[in-house]
Design a protein around this motif. Structure first.
Motif, PDB file in Angstrom:
ATOM      1  N   MET A   1       0.838  -1.196   0.000  1.00  0.00           N
ATOM      2  CA  MET A   1       0.000   0.000   0.000  1.00  0.00           C
ATOM      3  C   MET A   1       0.878   1.254   0.000  1.00  0.00           C
ATOM      4  SD  MET A   1      -3.326  -0.546   0.035  1.00  0.00           S
ATOM      5  CE  MET A   1      -3.977   0.952   0.714  1.00  0.00           C
ATOM      6  N   ALA A   2       0.376   2.246  -0.699  1.00  0.00           N
ATOM      7  CA  ALA A   2       1.083   3.522  -0.759  1.00  0.00           C
ATOM      8  C   ALA A   2       1.032   4.213   0.609  1.00  0.00           C
ATOM      9  CB  ALA A   2       0.463   4.407  -1.824  1.00  0.00           C
ATOM     10  N   LEU A   3       2.061   4.982   0.885  1.00  0.00           N
ATOM     11  CA  LEU A   3       2.157   5.729   2.130  1.00  0.00           C
ATOM     12  C   LEU A   3       1.168   6.891   2.122  1.00  0.00           C
ATOM     13  CD1 LEU A   3       3.890   6.320   4.726  1.00  0.00           C
ATOM     14  CD2 LEU A   3       5.272   7.788   3.251  1.00  0.00           C
ATOM     15  N   GLU A   4       0.427   7.049   3.211  1.00  0.00           N
ATOM     16  CA  GLU A   4      -0.482   8.188   3.316  1.00  0.00           C
ATOM     17  C   GLU A   4       0.321   9.416   3.745  1.00  0.00           C
ATOM     18  OE1 GLU A   4      -4.536   9.642   5.602  1.00  0.00           O
ATOM     19  OE2 GLU A   4      -3.875   7.578   5.827  1.00  0.00           O
ATOM     20  N   ILE A   5       0.324  10.416   2.884  1.00  0.00           N
ATOM     21  CA  ILE A   5       1.066  11.641   3.160  1.00  0.00           C
ATOM     22  C   ILE A   5       0.072  12.758   3.459  1.00  0.00           C
ATOM     23  CG2 ILE A   5       2.682  13.335   2.227  1.00  0.00           C
ATOM     24  CD1 ILE A   5       3.815  11.057   0.488  1.00  0.00           C
ATOM     25  N   LYS A   6       0.358  13.496   4.521  1.00  0.00           N
ATOM     26  CA  LYS A   6      -0.495  14.611   4.932  1.00  0.00           C
ATOM     27  C   LYS A   6       0.322  15.890   4.934  1.00  0.00           C
ATOM     28  CE  LYS A   6      -3.223  11.700   8.047  1.00  0.00           C
ATOM     29  NZ  LYS A   6      -4.523  11.849   7.445  1.00  0.00           N
ATOM     30  N   ASP A   7      -0.365  17.023   5.013  1.00  0.00           N
ATOM     31  CA  ASP A   7       0.350  18.300   5.118  1.00  0.00           C
ATOM     32  C   ASP A   7       1.333  18.270   6.283  1.00  0.00           C
ATOM     33  OD1 ASP A   7      -0.951  19.400   2.929  1.00  0.00           O
ATOM     34  OD2 ASP A   7      -2.433  20.483   4.125  1.00  0.00           O
ATOM     35  N   SER A   8       0.944  17.611   7.372  1.00  0.00           N
ATOM     36  CA  SER A   8       1.757  17.604   8.588  1.00  0.00           C
ATOM     37  C   SER A   8       3.054  16.807   8.449  1.00  0.00           C
ATOM     38  CB  SER A   8       0.940  17.071   9.766  1.00  0.00           C
ATOM     39  OG  SER A   8       0.519  15.739   9.490  1.00  0.00           O
ATOM     40  N   ASN A   9       3.111  15.841   7.514  1.00  0.00           N
ATOM     41  CA  ASN A   9       4.344  15.046   7.386  1.00  0.00           C
ATOM     42  C   ASN A   9       4.964  15.132   5.988  1.00  0.00           C
ATOM     43  OD1 ASN A   9       2.731  13.340   5.818  1.00  0.00           O
ATOM     44  ND2 ASN A   9       2.915  11.574   7.160  1.00  0.00           N
ATOM     45  N   PHE A  10       4.471  16.048   5.155  1.00  0.00           N
ATOM     46  CA  PHE A  10       4.958  16.166   3.776  1.00  0.00           C
ATOM     47  C   PHE A  10       6.458  16.469   3.734  1.00  0.00           C
ATOM     48  CE2 PHE A  10       5.615  17.869  -0.438  1.00  0.00           C
ATOM     49  CZ  PHE A  10       4.727  17.161  -1.237  1.00  0.00           C
ATOM     50  N   GLU A  11       6.891  17.431   4.525  1.00  0.00           N
ATOM     51  CA  GLU A  11       8.319  17.777   4.523  1.00  0.00           C
ATOM     52  C   GLU A  11       9.175  16.587   4.928  1.00  0.00           C
ATOM     53  OE1 GLU A  11      10.056  21.355   6.085  1.00  0.00           O
ATOM     54  OE2 GLU A  11       8.197  22.442   5.677  1.00  0.00           O
ATOM     55  N   GLU A  12       8.781  15.924   5.996  1.00  0.00           N
ATOM     56  CA  GLU A  12       9.552  14.785   6.503  1.00  0.00           C
ATOM     57  C   GLU A  12       9.589  13.643   5.486  1.00  0.00           C
ATOM     58  OE1 GLU A  12       8.992  11.169   9.691  1.00  0.00           O
ATOM     59  OE2 GLU A  12       7.758  12.964   9.923  1.00  0.00           O
ATOM     60  N   LYS A  13       8.430  13.249   4.965  1.00  0.00           N
ATOM     61  CA  LYS A  13       8.323  12.061   4.112  1.00  0.00           C
ATOM     62  C   LYS A  13       8.757  12.318   2.669  1.00  0.00           C
ATOM     63  CE  LYS A  13       6.433   9.477   7.323  1.00  0.00           C
ATOM     64  NZ  LYS A  13       7.163   8.407   7.957  1.00  0.00           N
ATOM     65  N   VAL A  14       8.556  13.540   2.170  1.00  0.00           N
ATOM     66  CA  VAL A  14       8.812  13.829   0.751  1.00  0.00           C
ATOM     67  C   VAL A  14      10.075  14.667   0.570  1.00  0.00           C
ATOM     68  CG1 VAL A  14       7.883  14.862  -1.353  1.00  0.00           C
ATOM     69  CG2 VAL A  14       6.346  13.664   0.222  1.00  0.00           C
ATOM     70  N   LEU A  15      10.084  15.845   1.146  1.00  0.00           N
ATOM     71  CA  LEU A  15      11.161  16.798   0.877  1.00  0.00           C
ATOM     72  C   LEU A  15      12.485  16.388   1.528  1.00  0.00           C
ATOM     73  CD1 LEU A  15       9.155  20.130   1.174  1.00  0.00           C
ATOM     74  CD2 LEU A  15       9.581  18.725  -0.860  1.00  0.00           C
ATOM     75  N   ASN A  16      12.428  15.681   2.651  1.00  0.00           N
ATOM     76  CA  ASN A  16      13.654  15.272   3.343  1.00  0.00           C
ATOM     77  C   ASN A  16      14.050  13.826   3.053  1.00  0.00           C
ATOM     78  OD1 ASN A  16      13.794  17.812   4.492  1.00  0.00           O
ATOM     79  ND2 ASN A  16      12.692  17.204   6.325  1.00  0.00           N
TER      80      ASN A  16
END
Length: 105
Positions: A1-16
């Protein structure tokens, strides 16, 4: 399953992330988004350990959808080293996403 990304963890999970990240911006009411969902889940399995495959529900998380100009859904964005490297609007064949991911590994 794909990871659920939210505004609250976008930086951590995507940008970093130290891996390429494919993010599907979608909504539950969107027919084409439902067509794309199985492809996104397959990619999540295929690229486990090599890339991060995630989904952002635009109805619940609008900050980064707005920041990256997501106006139509589904829109798939691919990030590498925190930078947006590819945008795919609408549903495409699985091979399209595979080529994008492979070229950014």
């Amino acid at each position: 399953m794909a990871l659920e990304i939210k505004d609250s963890n976008f930086e951590e999970k995507v940008l970093n992330s130290d891996k390429p990240v494919l993010v599907d911006f979608w909504a539950a009411w969107c027919g084409p988004c439902r067509m794309l969902a199985p492809i996104i889940d397959e990619l999540s399995n295929d690229y486990e350990g090599k890339a991060i495959i995630g989904k952002v529900d635009v109805d619940e998380n609008q900050e980064f959808a707005a920041k990256y100009g997501v106006r139509n859904i589904p829109t798939v964005l691919v990030f590498k080293n925190g930078e947006l490297v590819k945008r795919q609007v609408g549903v495409a064949q699985k091979e399209t996403y595979v080529e994008i991911l492979d070229s950014n590994l």
